[in-house]
Design an enzyme around this catalytic site. Structure first.
Site, mmCIF file in Angstrom:
data_model
loop_
_atom_site.group_PDB
_atom_site.id
_atom_site.type_symbol
_atom_site.label_atom_id
_atom_site.label_comp_id
_atom_site.label_asym_id
_atom_site.label_seq_id
_atom_site.Cartn_x
_atom_site.Cartn_y
_atom_site.Cartn_z
ATOM 1 N N CYS A 94 49.146 17.919 9.976
ATOM 2 C CA CYS A 94 50.567 18.334 9.733
ATOM 3 C C CYS A 94 50.974 19.235 11.197
ATOM 4 O O CYS A 94 51.386 18.626 12.047
ATOM 5 C CB CYS A 94 50.263 19.458 8.536
ATOM 6 S SG CYS A 94 51.922 19.589 7.784
ATOM 7 N N HIS A 202 47.233 16.374 4.297
ATOM 8 C CA HIS A 202 46.239 17.299 4.308
ATOM 9 C C HIS A 202 44.893 16.958 3.761
ATOM 10 O O HIS A 202 44.498 17.141 2.744
ATOM 11 C CB HIS A 202 46.632 18.822 3.819
ATOM 12 C CG HIS A 202 47.824 19.423 4.495
ATOM 13 N ND1 HIS A 202 47.559 20.189 5.453
ATOM 14 C CD2 HIS A 202 49.123 19.466 4.612
ATOM 15 C CE1 HIS A 202 48.508 21.028 5.935
ATOM 16 N NE2 HIS A 202 49.559 20.276 5.485
ATOM 17 N N GLU A 204 42.222 18.191 3.999
ATOM 18 C CA GLU A 204 41.240 19.316 3.649
ATOM 19 C C GLU A 204 41.573 19.876 2.192
ATOM 20 O O GLU A 204 40.749 20.765 1.776
ATOM 21 C CB GLU A 204 41.228 20.457 4.547
ATOM 22 C CG GLU A 204 42.473 21.407 4.558
ATOM 23 C CD GLU A 204 43.673 20.631 4.993
ATOM 24 O OE1 GLU A 204 43.800 19.470 5.436
ATOM 25 O OE2 GLU A 204 44.775 21.550 5.160
#
Lengths: 233, 775
Positions: A94, A202, A204
């Protein structure tokens, strides 16, 4: 490689600029997958001892001027460039992707979303190249559900660059349904060597079914495996 | 208000009454000077002093076994277990958002975050209940777009997820929109700090932004007066602050680092009333005095006068009390985070004064730390001695007529079309908010309540979860503020139950009209009584609140809009709750009363003299108002004892799923706005599976908003019925999930695709127009 008799966890440096906000999430996700992650302050000038570097999401320097435009001048970015030039795995997520394009480590740029609004939503992705540290060992065509969370996520590049990215198999992930106007549905690109990757989604945020998806773990595991390979090499 | 008007006394231009000036003269024993008057005017404003509401707020129950900090501090704090405390607060930023929606909403977020990290807690989640006029004209759309973009740009950038909220459209908010913001944070219990000064000679250190002329008089001129005829008063725009989320992000990290390292004695945010508030409150709470060198305050522009510096509401500032020994270490932490830190004052001994029992801490504003004294007032007089008003109360003259005008007499219409008109997917709003940061969001916006892992940087490990919701029902409160507010508390608790959580505390944001109108004060008093009844019966302490008055324009007050924020706990969070949906083949049950009962001893209403209970009351329902334009009638009473049995049952059933044990339910949703019809439609859309319902008597049963009811889906209906019977809770079989149509026998027959399409497109079409949607 992971799976060997004596494995020490891959050490991942997670770079923090003032305004970065996904650093703890990145550390938590990488750690939950067996990595060893620690924060690296933006004034650091050396990255020795790390097997991989992650530039996490957020709003480095408030995204003032332009996302990544100020962060690229941070002392740590010189170290990131040298680490990448030496073949070390570098992944920008990002805002980290935006910083990597501003720093010239990846081609193209991220513009405002086509709808001119921030967009936080799950996105279906398709793996379109296995030739990167983020997708090594992940079959082309694999579909993954990973959240996006950005205002400036529309990937753009000139026609020649796009041809080069296609020809060199450097488009790593594509959106199944383009959410932001990115050229050629691009969600992630790699450098020519495949060791520097930028992605808008993302991973994560998708490492647990409790949170809605564990598909991001596929990508982060590949990164940890690449990092462990880097250490062995 | 750049300068007081020439033609009226200074105190009136600052928003003080003649009696208040007399009270200030009595405190000081002399006439106040201009600087002193300016400080009293902001600290004694309605917004800061709660002078009209305090006598009523005292009735609320505030104590409970888990409460660590109750009302009166920057945020309420409860013990969540596992060594973790949760801080929560709700505030309004209504008038700033009416004038400048983007910055007004953005600084609302910024302000509430500071209230949370002031307590030592890391802000982990924000929720935003929003109220606008119908978005059918350009101005309303500008307000909606601006407020949502302001929350999005500030909240996302500062790095705190926005996990839920509410979106209400009603003509009553067209000139005076409401923007409320709730924030919760978590901290290791031992890090809890309070905003007080102590230790003579300790330093008062101003952290963060420089001080400018933005936001001067925000609490007095802007927040404590209504709007006039104009859509919004453009002349008040300079009283709106401007936010900088990047400054706030660094301030959060620096302050949490200072608290982690034990480097501060006390800390206080600067919000409404700026330095005047932060210095007087910290000194008053610590029973000390403080000398402030106004010339040391870093400024954005030249030529600012002392009263401008002391009352500016420039954002992203904190006041820390630091021992001289720790000052170098504090300065080093601030350097790392690029946060400005400046010593602007020092703590002084309280002094014995003739006539006072205890020594008095004096707040002195000086021209240089040892220079001339520009203002000298008892610190506590600013913070605590504002006048208390017992304003007159009066039942609105038209109330009885409105209650008699019941929508039960409205003829039935096309129930399917009416249902479709009540559906709206709020994701147009919440997709603009980062709702996932910190990897805690198990259920985010769009659920009945947000369900979060109890985790965050620096917290001890825990398997617990926290749930949070904000709820309101001004349409009920307009007809019966007491019953309506009790019902809102009940609904908040029901929403928490839907994600398996048991409520442990509430906060409230009381948005009302002009307190100088006796009808508004009656509404406020009734609402507080309703909240007191509900919170007492449900054993819920009220641990904080905010009162926003003067929500009026052109003389018209908004409907009473108490907003309840409720915090719940989940003992073991290992799996996702069943959510708003079902599986094909599941039996669909109504858990809770099918018909409205008469009010019982424990109920909060209705008021005496209202008609006998209708089995399916429609007064104040979304159907009556939005489908029929009918605002009268009687609101369904709340049986709080029965409510408690129902929510305990549902919370328990869902908690079994959430703990990882599978559980009996395949779906759950509370019945709220739009009644059974909307609940069923939302579950069908969520599941992408239709349903066939039979035995519903008519449109009134379909759309009534009787509380204490849930629609649940289960593949083991007998076991659910047994559990309900054991708990003393009624259960009605409604039908079976399956197929691709939404059918309520004899009333509704719609394709699921039509329902889902209407739900998905309603809000984008209203806000952007169909053309924009297709582009």
């Amino acid at each position: 490689m992971a799976g060997g008799a004596r494995v020490t966890a891959a050490r991942v440096g997670v770079v923090v600029f003032p305004g970065t906000n996904c650093e703890h999430d990145a550390v938590s996700a990488l750690t939950s997958l067996g990595g060893q992650a620690e924060l690296v302050w933006h004034t650091a000038e050396r990255l020795e001892g790390f097997d991989a570097v992650v530039l996490p999401g957020g709003f480095a320097h408030g995204d003032y001027l332009r996302p990544g435009a100020i962060a690229r001048f941070a002392p740590v970015m010189g170290a990131v460039s040298r680490f990448a030039a030496a073949g070390g795995p570098v992944v920008g997520i990002c805002n980290g992707f935006q910083v990597l394009t501003e720093a010239g480590l990846l081609p193209g740029a991220l513009q405002k979303n086509a709808a001119l609004r921030f967009l936080c939503a799950p996105a279906a992705l398709r793996v379109t190249s296995s030739r990167s540290v983020l997708t090594a060992g992940v079959p082309v065509g694999t579909e993954l559900m990973v959240p996006i969370n950005h205002f400036s996520g529309s990937y753009v590049c000139d026609a020649a660059t796009l041809e080069e990215l296609r020809a060199e198999d450097r488009i790593v992930l594509r959106y199944v349904e383009n959410p932001n106007g990115s050229v050629d549905d691009i969600a992630a690109v790699a450098n020519a060597a495949g060791n520097v990757v930028g992605l808008m989604p993302h991973p994560e945020r998708a490492v647990s079914e409790l949170l809605g998806s564990a598909d991001g773990a596929v990508l982060l595991r590949a990164l940890l495996a690449s990092a462990a390979g880097e250490r062995a090499a | 208000m750049a300068e007081p008007h020439q033609h009226q006394p200074v105190h009136r231009a600052l928003g003080l009454t003649d009696d208040e000036l007399t009270a200030i003269e009595a405190v000081l024993g002399r006439e106040p000077n201009h600087l002193e008057l300016a400080m009293y005017s902001v600290m004694w404003s309605e917004h800061c002093s709660y002078k009209s509401s305090r006598v009523h707020l005292r009735r609320l129950p505030t104590e409970g076994a888990r409460v660590l900090v109750g009302p009166g501090e920057n945020a309420g704090v409860v013990d969540a277990g596992d060594g973790i405390a949760v801080a929560i607060r709700i505030e309004s930023h209504n008038h700033p958002s009416a004038i400048e929606p983007h910055q007004g909403a953005a600084t609302g977020v910024g302000g509430i975050l500071r209230d949370i990290f002031t307590m030592g807690a890391r802000p982990l989640a924000v929720m935003d209940p929003l109220f606008f006029g119908p978005p059918d004209d350009a101005r309303q759309r500008w307000l909606v777009e601006g407020v949502v973009a302001g929350i999005s740009s500030y909240g996302n950038s500062v790095g705190v997820p926005t996990v839920g909220g509410e979106l209400t459209f009603d003509p009553g908010y067209a000139q005076n929109p409401l923007v409320n913001v709730l924030c919760l944070g978590a901290l290791p219990v031992e890090r809890l700090v309070l905003g007080r000064a102590s230790g003579t000679g300790n330093l008062a250190v101003l952290l963060g932004s420089r001080t400018g002329r933005d936001g001067i008089g925000g609490v007095s001129v802007l927040a404590s007066a209504g709007f006039s005829e104009a859509a919004a008063d453009d002349t008040k725009r300079p009283s709106v602050q401007v936010g900088d989320p990047f400054e706030e992000k660094r301030l959060i990290e620096a302050c949490l680092a200072l608290l982690d390292e034990g480097l501060v004695v006390g800390i206080q945010d600067l919000g409404g009333a700026g330095l005047a508030c932060a210095t007087s409150e910290t000194a008053a709470r610590g029973r000390v005095g403080m000398d402030v060198d106004v010339t040391a305050v870093p400024r954005r522009e030249e030529g600012m006068t002392p009263w401008e510096v002391m009352t500016s509401e420039s954002q992203e500032r904190m006041l820390a009390i630091v021992t001289p020994d720790n000052w170098p270490a504090v300065a080093a932490v601030c350097r790392k985070w690029e946060v400005r830190a400046t010593v602007v004052g020092r703590v002084t001994d309280p002094v014995h004064e003739p006539g006072s029992v205890e020594p008095v801490g004096r707040l002195r504003i000086r021209d240089g730390i040892d220079g001339a004294v520009l203002a000298d007032v008892p610190a506590a007089s600013l913070a605590d001695d504002a006048p208390l008003y017992r304003r007159p109360l009066a039942v609105p003259a038209d109330l009885e007529v409105r209650r008699q005008d019941d929508p039960g007499d409205e003829p039935p219409g096309d129930c399917g079309a009416e249902l479709l008109s009540l559906l709206a997917d709020p994701s147009w709003v919440y997709r603009q908010y980062d709702h996932q940061l910190f990897l805690n969001t198990v259920v985010g916006p769009g659920g009945d309540a947000a369900l979060l892992r109890l985790a965050g940087p620096g917290l001890p490990p825990s398997h617990r979860g926290i749930a949070v919701t904000t709820d309101s029902a001004p349409r009920w409160c307009a007809l019966d503020p007491r019953t309506g507010t009790a019902a809102v508390v009940a609904e908040a608790v029901a929403n928490l139950a839907c994600v398996g959580a048991r409520a442990v505390a509430v906060v409230n944001c009381l948005n009302f009209g002009n307190p100088e109108h006796p009808e508004v004060m009656w509404q406020l008093s009734e609402a507080i009584d309703g909240m007191t009844a509900a919170c007492t019966a449900l054993e819920l302490p009220v641990i904080g609140g905010n009162v926003s008055l003067y929500n009026e324009s052109g003389g018209a007050d908004i409907d009473p809009t108490p907003v309840i924020g409720a915090l719940g706990l989940v003992e073991e969070l290992a799996a996702r709750p069943p959510g708003i949906g079902w599986t094909a083949g599941s039996t669909v049950l109504l858990v809770g009363p099918r018909r409205a009962g008469p009010a019982t001893a424990s109920a909060a209403g209705p008021s005496p003299g209202t008609p006998a209970a209708d089995p399916f009351p429609l007064g104040g329902s979304r159907w009556a108002i939005e489908c029929r334009g009918h605002r009268g009638g009687v609101v369904a009473p709340v049986d709080l004892a029965a409510h408690r049995r129902v929510v305990d049952l549902v919370a328990g059933l869902v908690a079994e799923t959430v703990a990882g044990g599978g559980g009996l339910l395949t779906g759950v949703h509370d019945v709220a706005g739009g009644g059974l019809a909307v609940a069923l439609a939302e579950m069908a859309v969520g599941a992408e599976v239709g349903v066939r319902i039979d035995g519903v008597e008519g449109h009134a049963e379909l759309f009534t908003e009787i509380g204490s009811r849930f629609v649940v889906a289960t593949e083991r209906p007998d076991e659910v019925a047994d559990r309900a019977e054991a708990a003393g809770v009624p259960v009605t079989r409604l039908g079976t999930a399956g197929g691709d149509r939404l059918v309520v026998d004899g009333l509704v027959d719609l394709s699921l695709a039509a329902v889902a399409g209407e739900w998905r497109d309603a809000l984008p079409h209203r806000l952007e127009g169909p053309a924009a949607q297709e582009a």
